[in-house]
Design a protein around this motif. Structure first.
Motif, PDB file in Angstrom:
ATOM      1  N   LEU A 108     -16.532 -37.166  26.534  1.00  0.00           N
ATOM      2  CA  LEU A 108     -16.055 -36.773  25.214  1.00  0.00           C
ATOM      3  C   LEU A 108     -15.648 -35.303  25.192  1.00  0.00           C
ATOM      4  N   THR A 109     -16.456 -34.458  25.812  1.00  0.00           N
ATOM      5  CA  THR A 109     -16.140 -33.031  25.870  1.00  0.00           C
ATOM      6  C   THR A 109     -14.822 -32.800  26.605  1.00  0.00           C
ATOM      7  N   LEU A 110     -14.633 -33.475  27.733  1.00  0.00           N
ATOM      8  CA  LEU A 110     -13.386 -33.317  28.487  1.00  0.00           C
ATOM      9  C   LEU A 110     -12.199 -33.840  27.692  1.00  0.00           C
ATOM     10  N   PHE A 111     -12.373 -34.953  27.003  1.00  0.00           N
ATOM     11  CA  PHE A 111     -11.295 -35.533  26.203  1.00  0.00           C
ATOM     12  C   PHE A 111     -10.906 -34.603  25.053  1.00  0.00           C
ATOM     13  N   LEU A 112     -11.899 -34.059  24.352  1.00  0.00           N
ATOM     14  CA  LEU A 112     -11.612 -33.207  23.196  1.00  0.00           C
ATOM     15  C   LEU A 112     -10.925 -31.902  23.586  1.00  0.00           C
ATOM     16  N   ARG A 113     -11.138 -31.443  24.797  1.00  0.00           N
ATOM     17  CA  ARG A 113     -10.473 -30.213  25.246  1.00  0.00           C
ATOM     18  C   ARG A 113      -8.968 -30.384  25.328  1.00  0.00           C
ATOM     19  N   HIS A 114      -8.514 -31.603  25.531  1.00  0.00           N
ATOM     20  CA  HIS A 114      -7.083 -31.847  25.674  1.00  0.00           C
ATOM     21  C   HIS A 114      -6.371 -32.061  24.340  1.00  0.00           C
ATOM     22  N   LEU A 115      -7.124 -32.184  23.278  1.00  0.00           N
ATOM     23  CA  LEU A 115      -6.505 -32.344  21.970  1.00  0.00           C
ATOM     24  C   LEU A 115      -6.285 -30.977  21.344  1.00  0.00           C
ATOM     25  N   LYS A 116      -5.084 -30.707  20.911  1.00  0.00           N
ATOM     26  CA  LYS A 116      -4.758 -29.409  20.317  1.00  0.00           C
ATOM     27  C   LYS A 116      -5.572 -29.153  19.047  1.00  0.00           C
ATOM     28  N   ARG A 117      -5.852 -30.208  18.319  1.00  0.00           N
ATOM     29  CA  ARG A 117      -6.569 -30.082  17.057  1.00  0.00           C
ATOM     30  C   ARG A 117      -7.979 -29.535  17.264  1.00  0.00           C
ATOM     31  N   PHE A 118      -8.582 -29.829  18.421  1.00  0.00           N
ATOM     32  CA  PHE A 118      -9.940 -29.375  18.705  1.00  0.00           C
ATOM     33  C   PHE A 118      -9.965 -28.184  19.657  1.00  0.00           C
ATOM     34  N   ALA A 119      -8.841 -27.492  19.779  1.00  0.00           N
ATOM     35  CA  ALA A 119      -8.796 -26.326  20.665  1.00  0.00           C
ATOM     36  C   ALA A 119      -9.801 -25.285  20.178  1.00  0.00           C
ATOM     37  N   PRO A 120     -10.325 -24.466  21.095  1.00  0.00           N
ATOM     38  CA  PRO A 120     -11.307 -23.463  20.682  1.00  0.00           C
ATOM     39  C   PRO A 120     -10.757 -22.561  19.582  1.00  0.00           C
ATOM     40  N   LYS A 121     -11.558 -22.425  18.539  1.00  0.00           N
ATOM     41  CA  LYS A 121     -11.192 -21.596  17.398  1.00  0.00           C
ATOM     42  C   LYS A 121     -12.385 -20.720  17.077  1.00  0.00           C
ATOM     43  N   GLU A 122     -12.162 -19.814  16.185  1.00  0.00           N
ATOM     44  CA  GLU A 122     -13.271 -18.996  15.721  1.00  0.00           C
ATOM     45  C   GLU A 122     -14.046 -19.807  14.689  1.00  0.00           C
ATOM     46  N   PHE A 123     -15.330 -19.997  14.930  1.00  0.00           N
ATOM     47  CA  PHE A 123     -16.177 -20.761  14.025  1.00  0.00           C
ATOM     48  C   PHE A 123     -16.584 -19.897  12.843  1.00  0.00           C
ATOM     49  N   PRO A 124     -16.603 -20.475  11.645  1.00  0.00           N
ATOM     50  CA  PRO A 124     -17.206 -19.732  10.531  1.00  0.00           C
ATOM     51  C   PRO A 124     -18.726 -19.677  10.729  1.00  0.00           C
ATOM     52  N   LEU A 125     -19.367 -18.663  10.173  1.00  0.00           N
ATOM     53  CA  LEU A 125     -20.811 -18.483  10.376  1.00  0.00           C
ATOM     54  C   LEU A 125     -21.621 -19.696   9.925  1.00  0.00           C
ATOM     55  N   TRP A 126     -21.224 -20.368   8.844  1.00  0.00           N
ATOM     56  CA  TRP A 126     -22.000 -21.499   8.346  1.00  0.00           C
ATOM     57  C   TRP A 126     -22.027 -22.643   9.355  1.00  0.00           C
ATOM     58  N   ALA A 127     -21.009 -22.734  10.234  1.00  0.00           N
ATOM     59  CA  ALA A 127     -20.932 -23.831  11.195  1.00  0.00           C
ATOM     60  C   ALA A 127     -22.033 -23.754  12.245  1.00  0.00           C
ATOM     61  N   PHE A 128     -22.650 -22.580  12.408  1.00  0.00           N
ATOM     62  CA  PHE A 128     -23.710 -22.451  13.406  1.00  0.00           C
ATOM     63  C   PHE A 128     -25.022 -23.076  12.938  1.00  0.00           C
ATOM     64  N   ILE A 129     -25.158 -23.361  11.662  1.00  0.00           N
ATOM     65  CA  ILE A 129     -26.378 -24.017  11.166  1.00  0.00           C
ATOM     66  C   ILE A 129     -26.446 -25.466  11.687  1.00  0.00           C
ATOM     67  N   PRO A 130     -25.435 -26.319  11.435  1.00  0.00           N
ATOM     68  CA  PRO A 130     -25.510 -27.670  12.008  1.00  0.00           C
ATOM     69  C   PRO A 130     -25.399 -27.666  13.536  1.00  0.00           C
ATOM     70  N   LEU A 131     -24.689 -26.684  14.092  1.00  0.00           N
ATOM     71  CA  LEU A 131     -24.579 -26.599  15.547  1.00  0.00           C
ATOM     72  C   LEU A 131     -25.943 -26.364  16.188  1.00  0.00           C
ATOM     73  N   GLY A 132     -26.785 -25.562  15.560  1.00  0.00           N
ATOM     74  CA  GLY A 132     -28.141 -25.346  16.060  1.00  0.00           C
ATOM     75  C   GLY A 132     -28.949 -26.627  16.059  1.00  0.00           C
ATOM     76  N   PHE A 133     -28.801 -27.414  14.996  1.00  0.00           N
ATOM     77  CA  PHE A 133     -29.505 -28.702  14.895  1.00  0.00           C
ATOM     78  C   PHE A 133     -29.089 -29.635  16.026  1.00  0.00           C
ATOM     79  N   VAL A 134     -27.786 -29.792  16.226  1.00  0.00           N
ATOM     80  CA  VAL A 134     -27.267 -30.686  17.258  1.00  0.00           C
ATOM     81  C   VAL A 134     -27.670 -30.197  18.644  1.00  0.00           C
TER      82      VAL A 134
END
Length: 165
Positions: A108-134
């Motif tokens: 899944l990680t390799l697949f998502l890297r090839h999609l332009k929509r999921f290209a690395p972006k700057e995350f907003p600070l609030w996004a790190f709250i659920p990211l910590g959980f996951v």
């Protein structure tokens, strides 16, 4: 273990900690592999945890002025809950099921890297709250599978204890 084994493992702990500090990763994996050459998994895994805790705590102390504390605080908010949930979910899974999940995650990680929509972006600070959980839940899954792998590999390859030096 005699003093030579302890000396070698102590040197290995310092060397692998330095490797992680310079390269950003890899030292812990090398250290657990080395520890399993000298001790059974039931002793190596908790000893490895203590060494990693000391190493990471020291690195946090050294770099404390350069750390992004607002991001770290948000990331840490739900992390304990994710660890607990991951432990509850993955503790009873078979080794094969865990391996399939890890494989799916990698694909899944390799697949998502090839999609332009999921290209690395700057995350907003609030996004790190659920990211910590996951991250907490998935890290617990990885630790559970590593412990299972280490104990099965050790029992399969080391039917006797290592010779004393």
């Amino acid at each position: 273990m005699d003093w030579l084994d302890i000396s070698l493992l102590t040197f290995a702990a310092f060397a692998t900690s330095a490797l992680t500090a310079v390269a950003g990763a890899g030292g812990g994996t090398i250290l657990i592999a080395l520890m399993l050459l000298f001790m059974p998994p039931a002793a190596a895994i908790p000893a490895h945890g203590v060494v990693q805790l000391a190493s990471n705590t020291w690195r946090v102390w050294l770099f404390r002025k350069h750390m992004a504390w607002p991001l770290i605080i948000r990331f840490s908010l739900l992390l304990p809950l994710g660890v607990w949930l991951g432990l509850e979910m993955f503790q009873g899974m078979s080794k094969e099921a865990v391996q399939i999940l890890i494989g799916c995650f990698v694909l899944l990680t390799l697949f998502l890297r090839h999609l332009k929509r999921f290209a690395p972006k700057e995350f907003p600070l609030w996004a790190f709250i659920p990211l910590g959980f996951v991250t907490g839940a998935l890290n617990m899954e990885r630790r559970m599978s590593s412990a299972r792998w280490a104990s099965s590999a050790s029992s399969a390859t080391c039917s006797r204890s290592p010779p004393s030096r």
